[in-house]
Design a protein around this motif. Sequence first.
Motif, mmCIF file in Angstrom:
data_model
loop_
_atom_site.group_PDB
_atom_site.id
_atom_site.type_symbol
_atom_site.label_atom_id
_atom_site.label_comp_id
_atom_site.label_asym_id
_atom_site.label_seq_id
_atom_site.Cartn_x
_atom_site.Cartn_y
_atom_site.Cartn_z
ATOM 1 N N THR A 28 -35.038 -15.390 -25.405
ATOM 2 C CA THR A 28 -33.684 -16.235 -25.401
ATOM 3 C C THR A 28 -33.707 -17.046 -24.279
ATOM 4 O O THR A 28 -34.427 -17.239 -23.284
ATOM 5 C CB THR A 28 -32.555 -15.352 -25.249
ATOM 6 N N GLU A 80 -31.229 -16.807 -22.285
ATOM 7 C CA GLU A 80 -30.619 -16.200 -21.222
ATOM 8 C C GLU A 80 -31.298 -15.343 -20.101
ATOM 9 O O GLU A 80 -32.086 -15.066 -20.514
ATOM 10 C CB GLU A 80 -29.688 -15.076 -21.953
ATOM 11 N N ARG A 119 -36.610 -13.912 -19.043
ATOM 12 C CA ARG A 119 -35.536 -14.014 -20.102
ATOM 13 C C ARG A 119 -35.332 -12.832 -20.848
ATOM 14 O O ARG A 119 -36.150 -12.002 -21.116
ATOM 15 C CB ARG A 119 -35.927 -15.130 -20.779
ATOM 16 N N GLU A 120 -34.007 -12.801 -21.538
ATOM 17 C CA GLU A 120 -33.700 -11.876 -22.313
ATOM 18 C C GLU A 120 -34.837 -11.681 -23.627
ATOM 19 O O GLU A 120 -35.007 -12.956 -23.956
ATOM 20 C CB GLU A 120 -32.240 -11.783 -22.711
#
Length: 68
Positions: free
Chosen positions: A30, A32, A44-45
Amino acid sequence: MTTRRCPDCGVTTTEMRVQTGDGFGLHLVTDEPKKGLLGGLGMRETLRLRAFVCPECGLVRSYAARDE
């Protein structure tokens, strides 16, 4: 367990594992940042990829596993 139906045949699909030839599971990255220190390092997630296969027509649909 999530039950999904094939949009073409209307039958219940079967969840199957998706992995690389090396045996690693696939995942989605993602935008995020990860929580904690790893996020501060730019990581990142990720979300696990779930695949559902129709036993009648072979249609494969993939979904991002969220909030499991």
